[in-house]
Every structure is written in structure tokens, then in C-alpha cells.
Enzyme design. Structure first.
Site, PDB file in Angstrom:
ATOM      1  N   ARG A  49       0.878  -1.187   0.000  1.00 52.74           N
ATOM      2  CA  ARG A  49       0.000   0.000   0.000  1.00 52.74           C
ATOM      3  C   ARG A  49       0.903   1.220   0.000  1.00 52.74           C
ATOM      4  NH1 ARG A  49      -1.797   0.048   6.434  1.00 52.74           N
ATOM      5  NH2 ARG A  49       0.265  -0.460   7.163  1.00 52.74           N
ATOM      6  N   ASN A  90      -4.725   7.778   3.864  1.00 51.37           N
ATOM      7  CA  ASN A  90      -4.195   7.184   5.091  1.00 51.37           C
ATOM      8  C   ASN A  90      -2.689   7.378   5.122  1.00 51.37           C
ATOM      9  OD1 ASN A  90      -4.822   5.280   7.470  1.00 51.37           O
ATOM     10  ND2 ASN A  90      -2.995   4.413   6.547  1.00 51.37           N
ATOM     11  N   GLU A  91      -2.215   8.031   6.158  1.00 47.68           N
ATOM     12  CA  GLU A  91      -0.772   8.179   6.378  1.00 47.68           C
ATOM     13  C   GLU A  91      -0.017   8.444   5.076  1.00 47.68           C
ATOM     14  OE1 GLU A  91       0.554   4.797   8.655  1.00 47.68           O
ATOM     15  OE2 GLU A  91      -0.219   5.645  10.505  1.00 47.68           O
ATOM     16  N   CYS A 147       8.226   9.441  -4.976  1.00 50.46           N
ATOM     17  CA  CYS A 147       8.315   8.774  -6.270  1.00 50.46           C
ATOM     18  C   CYS A 147       9.290   9.554  -7.146  1.00 50.46           C
ATOM     19  CB  CYS A 147       6.920   8.744  -6.889  1.00 50.46           C
ATOM     20  SG  CYS A 147       6.906   8.161  -8.588  1.00 50.46           S
ATOM     21  N   CYS A 190       7.358  12.914 -11.986  1.00 53.52           N
ATOM     22  CA  CYS A 190       7.800  13.620 -10.769  1.00 53.52           C
ATOM     23  C   CYS A 190       9.032  14.486 -11.056  1.00 53.52           C
ATOM     24  CB  CYS A 190       8.088  12.631  -9.645  1.00 53.52           C
ATOM     25  SG  CYS A 190       6.589  11.907  -8.965  1.00 53.52           S
ATOM     26  N   GLU A 244      -5.433   6.616  15.529  1.00 54.76           N
ATOM     27  CA  GLU A 244      -5.128   5.191  15.691  1.00 54.76           C
ATOM     28  C   GLU A 244      -4.217   5.024  16.900  1.00 54.76           C
ATOM     29  OE1 GLU A 244      -3.228   3.308  12.346  1.00 54.76           O
ATOM     30  OE2 GLU A 244      -4.570   4.248  10.914  1.00 54.76           O
ATOM     31  N   HIS A 255      -1.851  -8.277  14.767  1.00 50.74           N
ATOM     32  CA  HIS A 255      -1.842  -6.931  15.357  1.00 50.74           C
ATOM     33  C   HIS A 255      -2.952  -6.844  16.393  1.00 50.74           C
ATOM     34  CE1 HIS A 255      -2.118  -2.589  15.726  1.00 50.74           C
ATOM     35  NE2 HIS A 255      -0.998  -2.469  15.042  1.00 50.74           N
TER      36      HIS A 255
HETATM   37  C1  GAL Z   1      -0.829   2.391  10.747  1.00 49.24           C
HETATM   38  C2  GAL Z   1      -1.774   2.274   9.559  1.00 49.24           C
HETATM   39  C3  GAL Z   1      -2.869   1.247   9.850  1.00 49.24           C
HETATM   40  C4  GAL Z   1      -2.276  -0.015  10.402  1.00 49.24           C
HETATM   41  C5  GAL Z   1      -1.470   0.314  11.622  1.00 49.24           C
HETATM   42  C6  GAL Z   1      -0.872  -0.879  12.303  1.00 49.24           C
HETATM   43  O1  GAL Z   1       0.369   2.976  10.393  1.00 49.24           O
HETATM   44  O2  GAL Z   1      -2.378   3.497   9.282  1.00 49.24           O
HETATM   45  O3  GAL Z   1      -3.580   0.994   8.669  1.00 49.24           O
HETATM   46  O4  GAL Z   1      -1.485  -0.622   9.449  1.00 49.24           O
HETATM   47  O5  GAL Z   1      -0.427   1.176  11.272  1.00 49.24           O
HETATM   48  O6  GAL Z   1      -0.130  -0.506  13.441  1.00 49.24           O
END
Ligand code: GAL
Length: 665
Positions: free
Chosen positions: A109, A147-148, A153, A158, A305, A356
Site C-alpha cells: 500500500r 491514510n498516512e 516517487c 515527478c 489510531e 496486530h
Molecule cells: C498504521 C496504519 C494502519 C495499520 C497500523 C498498524 O500505520 O495506518 O492501517 O497498518 O499502522 O499498526
């Protein structure tokens, strides 16, 4: 947004779409845990658009409807963090090229090009569709953009964008050659078209090029994010955020803040194993980061998160010991978070993150983690009035990304490590031991709210910074400037003349030399008799030792060893209505505690609580005071704390290890 703290986290039920029972079990657990918010859709693109242009939002719709019925709000992500395989197969230009010019294959990803017109267009289309369908759904409370964001690249698209960005910045190739000093090593470019991004098979030693490339990567990522924001805004005016990462040096987050309605970040400290297992340092490091993200907008932020138990990508999947989940979550709240959100709600049954930590595991049991999380959510209810309150810090600690890029990108003065973050954390611990709230800021942040500004290793003085620090001091403020500050300009060219650039009169000294000490080697700082801060004992110092010549500053401590024995290690200068302190090296932790406990009262700052033992952090949100104990010993609270104030959570006489007490003033 919600009236109470958002509690819940990332939820990807498309993984068990065919297991209806699992979904129903999730809902039961959500209620048992007090979950009121889930984040949906992160990485769901392949599911939402299985074939190019064929959208299927039916499952997402059914999940959002069900959440609505259950009284659970949804933070809805745009899915651009991971692309579907058809996109990579049909349009290889969306695949990233590494710095050694290899195009990546489909997989993992966060590996798409932010310049690619195809990637931007496909992202725009799906984001607009999502906005049209869900942008006015009462259950959806915010947009989680991608996301993050991260990585870079080096593809031909680029390269062209980078050259155009340089054209805009410098106007002419002659100007760029001059600012980067390209006469060195015969590196003069004849045209912008000759410039390539840094590469191990090409130019990888020109610090000005590397610095501008990093700036460009931030610019391009912000541009991509803005395009996504524009797309969701087409049909929706819900607040937008993007989740950022801990001390992520790939981007300059200060450039993201203006475009977001609120800041959010993902917090994965290594409790129990980081910093040699010293959780006081883990807690301080973490608090520093919360204070950085809060200060990006000077507003409450979201903990987007965090891990309920063990994080599978760290060296050790170490379980959070009983109490740590609560302490870590409330630490975010104490420092300005309006949410406690986790990754993830339920374990994947297979895949990279199957081990996880999650709130709900696949056993179907009520686990220890669930019990602790349930208790935490009850405490958050008791704290609900804290939500939305602000922190008004009078102390700023500068942590400037561009300056750090330049400093760490230079050859010398210590290629074995400058220990920038370590130095920052020691200073932060010292400030916190003096019982004050701290904003961790970029050097471009306004200085107006502060009485004390700490400037640690601010190698690059961007345009105007020195003048602003001068005015701040002249007007009665206090600054503390450490070694290796005010060296270079925005192109990483060394300022001519005496340094710290343009502050030598404010500090009453100038830098003569900088010594790098080998790992494990220390010098000593010894007090000067009768020094005004009352230092009576010595401290060790290490890593870098600056040798300065004093003009008007008074020494308070001097080096005890080596050929610069007797030269200033700590000094103070009065400048107009203010004071400028100077610290010449990286000291042991105790020094910063003693130093800040001495100077804070004279800065006109009233501590929240005075004389805090190691590991205890106090913070104030509005009229609410949090005191948290991250040491392994219980501490007795002084009577004055518990007497007059209303306790929301915790007990008034002792604060156990990992305990939190919250008072209303
Ligand atoms: C973050 C990410 C999540 C998941 C998590 C696991 O960096 O945004 O999707 O992968 O880590 O710790």
C-alpha cells in the site's frame, strides 16, 4: 461532531462480508465496550470499484446504515491509500519509481505516484462519488483523507514536476546555481532540465538539492491531499482530516495544517520495550508528539489510531501491561485529543496484520483487553466535559522539520548521530518536570502566546526567525538557545559572519568551534561560583560540545575537561526587557529539570503543579487539570492538590503507577 469523546477505531468488515455472525458479534461487542465511532473504508478501493468505473457501494452503505441504527458515528476514509490491481495493471504510470529508478510492482500500500494524472483522476472520481452518496449522511461525521500519506516517487512525471517547482522557486538556473553553490565539485547546471532528484546512482551529496527535494515531496503530497479535499467538498461540507505519523521525517506536516479542519495522528509507542524499557521516556516522547500535533492548529486533535495491546510490526509484540492502555489513551486526552480511537476493532483472520492487537479478537471471548477498554470508555464518559477544551501553553519548544532536514542531511559535524530527538526529549522532560504545558512548534508558528521559547539545535534560521526571536526577547520574553543553532539559511548555505546568525548580541556571545564527542565520551559542566540560577553541582554533557566566546553574557557553568575547560557551557544575557540563555551541549536529563525549575518562575509563568517527580506529567485543558504517573511507583499527592478541586477521575491522595487524576479547578 460528537459531544463526548469519539471512542472506537478502524473497522474493515469487508474482510468478513460472508460471515454475518462475525458482524453481529462486532455490534454486540461495540455496545459492550461503549464504542460510539468507527472509521470505515481505509484501503477499501478494490472492494468499492472492482472494475474500472464500476462502483459498488452497497456493502459500505449497509454498514453505514447499520451503524446509524446502532447510534455509532462513522469517520469515512477516502480509499486512496491502497489501489486496486486493475489500476496498476492498466496504468503502470501510477506505480512508484524508487530513487535508484526502478518501477515498483503492484502490491502492499502507499506506493503510488502523487504526480500521476491518472492516479489523481481515478482518486478524484471515487472521492466525488463517495461524497455524493455519503456526504450528507447523518451517521458520517468527518472525512478521513487517504491514510498516512508518505514516501516519494522518482518517475519521469515527478522529475518534470520537481523541475517546474524549482523554476518557480529560483526564477533562473543562475540563481539556483548560486544559492546551492554549484561551483563546488563542478556541479553547475546549464538548465533546469538537467536536474534530477537525489539518487544513489547520481547526485546524492548536494545538501541543497536534497533539502529542496524533500520540500518538493511535501509540496506534491499536499497538492494531492488538496485535490482529494476538493473532491469530497464537491458534495459535502463535513470536516476533513488526514492521519499523520509519529516523528515522520519524510514530510513537513506544518504545511498540511491550513488545509485541514482538524489534525489527527496515529500513535504507536513501544511501551515496555522502547528506550531500553524506560516508560518514563516513552511517555515523555509521546507527550512531546501530542503537543506537536496539537500545536499544528492550536486546537484539540484526534488520536486516530493507537494499539489496544501488541503492535505486530515492532521488534517485540509486547503486551501493554495492565493499566498502560488507559494511561496511554488518557495521555492523548490530557494533551488535547478529543478522541481515543484504535487500530483495529477486530483482528483480520489472515494477512499481514493478523497478529496486530485489536479490541475484539477472534476467540469470541471477553478478553483482558476488552475489559480494560470498557473501563476506559466509562472513564471517558466521566471526562466528557473536557472534550473540546483547549490548552493554552505559555512555553514553546521549537521543532522545525526543514531545519532538521538540513542539519541531518549535512556531512558533519557528527555523522554517527546528532541525537536531535534525544536532545529535544530531554529538554521537554525538563520543562514538564517544572509543571508547565508546552507547545511544540515549527519556527514559522506565531510567538505571540508565549513567555518562554526554547530553541534547541535550530540549525536553519529561516527568513525572519532571528528577527522574531530578537523582538520576542526585547519585548520581555525569555529564550533558551542551544548549540548548533543559527548556522545556515533556507538553502542550507552557511550564513557569513558570526553565529548564531543575527542573534549574537541577543545572546551576548558567538560560536567559535563545535566539537563532536565519540559515543560514550562525556565532558562535564561545572558551576561558576555565585551563578544566578544557584547551580551547585556538575552535570555530564555529551555528543556535541560548542565552544563560544562571550561578549556580554555571564557564564553560569563552564566545561570541566579537555582543552576547552573553563569555556562557557551555560550562560545568560540580558537583552532589553528580556533574557537569553545559552546551553552549549547536550546535557544529562537532570540538568534540564534543575534548569527549567529555576528559570520558569522568573519567566512569569505559573506552573500547573510545582516540583513533579520523574515520570509525573501535569497538563491543563481549560479548567481541567490532568496529573499522570508514568513511573513504576505510586506517588503521594500533596494536600493542596486535592483540597478545593473537584475530582472527575482518580483518587485524591495517591497516584498509582500508570494512574491518572483529573480535577476541575
Ligand atoms: C498504521 C496504519 C494502519 C495499520 C497500523 C498498524 O500505520 O495506518 O492501517 O497498518 O499502522 O499498526
Amino acid at each position: 461532531m460528537k459531544e463526548s469523546f469519539c471512542f472506537g477505531g478502524d473497522y474493515n468488515p469487508e474482510q468478513w462480508i460472508s460471515h454475518k455472525d462475525t458482524f453481529e458479534d462486532d455490534i454486540r461487542c461495540f455496545h459492550r465496550l461503549g464504542v460510539n465511532t468507527v472509521t470505515l473504508n481505509v484501503f477499501s478501493w478494490a472492494f468499492l470499484e472492482p472494475e474500472e468505473g464500476k462502483y459498488d457501494f452497497s456493502f459500505l452503505s449497509s454498514v453505514i446504515d447499520r451503524m446509524g441504527k446502532e447510534g455509532i458515528s462513522v469517520i469515512l476514509a477516502t480509499p486512496s491509500g491502497a489501489k486496486p490491481s486493475w489500476l496498476a495493471a492498466k496504468y503502470p504510470e501510477v506505480l512508484r519509481v524508487t530513487d535508484d529508478r526502478r518501477r515498483m510492482l503492484f502490491g502492499e500500500r502507499h506506493n503510488h505516484c502523487y504526480t500521476s494524472p491518472v492516479y489523481m483522476e481515478k482518486t478524484r472520481l471515487i472521492d466525488e462519488h463517495l461524497s455524493e452518496v455519503f456526504g450528507h449522511n447523518d451517521t458520517v461525521i468527518a472525512w478521513h483523507i487517504s491514510n498516512e500519506y508518505g514516501g516519494e516517487c522518482h518517475c519521469p512525471l515527478c522529475q518534470e514536476a520537481f523541475r517546474n517547482w524549482l523554476r518557480q522557486r529560483y526564477g533562473s538556473i543562475e540563481e539556483l546555481n548560486k544559492r546551492w553553490n554549484n561551483a563546488f565539485w563542478s556541479h553547475i547546471y546549464n538548465s533546469f532540465d538537467d536536474i534530477e532528484s537525489p539518487s544513489p546512482i547520481g547526485e546524492n551529496k548536494n545538501p541543497s538539492l536534497i533539502l529542496d527535494w524533500k520540500r518538493f515531496v511535501t509540496y506534491q503530497t499536499v497538492d494531492f491531499m488538496n485535490a482529494e479535499i476538493k473532491a469530497v467538498r464537491k458534495f459535502s461540507d463535513l470536516p476533513v482530516t488526514t492521519n499523520m505519523m509519529y516523528d515522520y521525517t519524510g514530510l513537513d506536516y506544518s504545511k498540511f495544517a491550513d488545509n485541514l479542519d482538524f489534525i489527527s495522528w496515529d500513535n504507536y509507542p513501544a511501551w515496555g520495550t522502547g528506550f531500553g524499557g524506560d516508560n518514563v521516556l516513552v511517555a515523555a516522547d509521546n507527550a512531546l508528539e501530542h503537543d506537536y500535533f496539537r500545536a499544528l492548529k492550536d486546537k484539540p486533535f484526534f488520536l486516530m489510531e493507537s494499539c489496544p495491546s501488541a503492535t505486530n510490526w515492532q521488534p517485540y509484540s509486547h503486551l501493554k501491561r495492565p493499566g498502560v492502555l488507559e494511561a496511554a489513551s488518557l495521555e492523548a486526552v490530557a494533551h488535547g485529543s478529543d478522541s481515543v480511537l484504535f487500530f483495529q476493532m477486530r483482528n483480520s483472520y489472515a494477512g499481514y496484520e493478523k497478529f496486530h492487537g485489536a479490541l475484539i479478537d477472534n476467540s469470541g471471548r471477553e478478553t483482558r483487553v476488552m475489559k480494560e477498554a470498557g473501563e476506559l470508555s466509562r472513564k471517558l464518559m466521566l471526562l466528557r466535559l473536557v472534550r473540546g477544551t483547549e490548552i493554552k501553553a505559555e512555553v514553546a519548544l521549537i521543532n522545525d522539520r526543514e531545519s532538521r532536514w538540513a542539519m541531518e542531511g549535512s556531512a558533519g559535524p557528527r555523522n554517527a548521530g546528532l541525537h536531535y530527538r534525544d536532545n529535544l526529549r530531554r529538554i521537554y522532560l525538563g520543562l514538564r518536570s517544572a509543571g508547565v504545558d508546552v507547545d511544540v512548534i515549527d519556527s514559522s508558528h506565531s510567538f505571540d502566546a508565549y513567555k518562554l521559547i526554547v530553541v534547541p539545535m535550530l540549525y536553519m534560521f529561516k527568513d525572519g526567525v532571528a528577527d522574531r526571536l530578537r523582538k520576542f526577547t526585547a519585548d520581555g520574553g525569555t529564550i533558551v538557545v542551544t548549540h548548533w543553532s543559527g548556522v545556515a539559511d533556507e538553502c542550507d548555505a552557511v550564513y557569513p559572519g558570526l553565529s548564531p546568525h543575527s542573534l549574537t548580541d541577543v545572546l551576548g556571545l558567538y560560536r567559535e568551534e563545535l566539537d563532536a564527542l565519540a559515543d560514550g565520551v562525556c565532558n562535564r559542566a561545572v558551576p561558576v561560583a555565585g551563578n544566578e540560577l544557584g547551580f551547585r553541582s556538575g552535570y555530564s554533557c555529551s555528543v556535541l560540545a560548542e565552544i563560544a566566546e562571550l561578549t556580554s553574557a555571564e557564564p553560569m557553568m563552564v566545561y570541566g575537561d579537555d582543552f576547552y575547560k573553563g569555556r562557557p557551557a551555560v550562560a545568560v544575557n540580558r537583552y532589553e526587557n528580556g533574557r537569553a540563555y545559552y546551553i552549549a551541549s547536550m546535557f544529562e536529563e537532570d540538568f534540564y529539570c534543575d534548569f527549567f525549575n529555576s528559570i520558569i518562575p522568573a519567566c512569569g509563568i505559573e506552573p500547573i503543579v510545582q516540583g513533579l517527580p520523574r515520570g509525573v506529567i501535569a497538563s491543563r485543558r481549560g479548567k481541567y487539570i490532568f496529573i499522570q504517573n508514568f513511573s513504576s511507583d505510586a506517588i503521594r499527592l500533596s494536600d493542596s492538590l486535592s483540597d478545593k478541586r473537584k475530582i472527575l477521575i482518580g483518587s485524591s491522595d495517591t497516584l498509582p503507577a500508570y494512574g491518572t487524576i483529573v480535577f476541575a479547578e
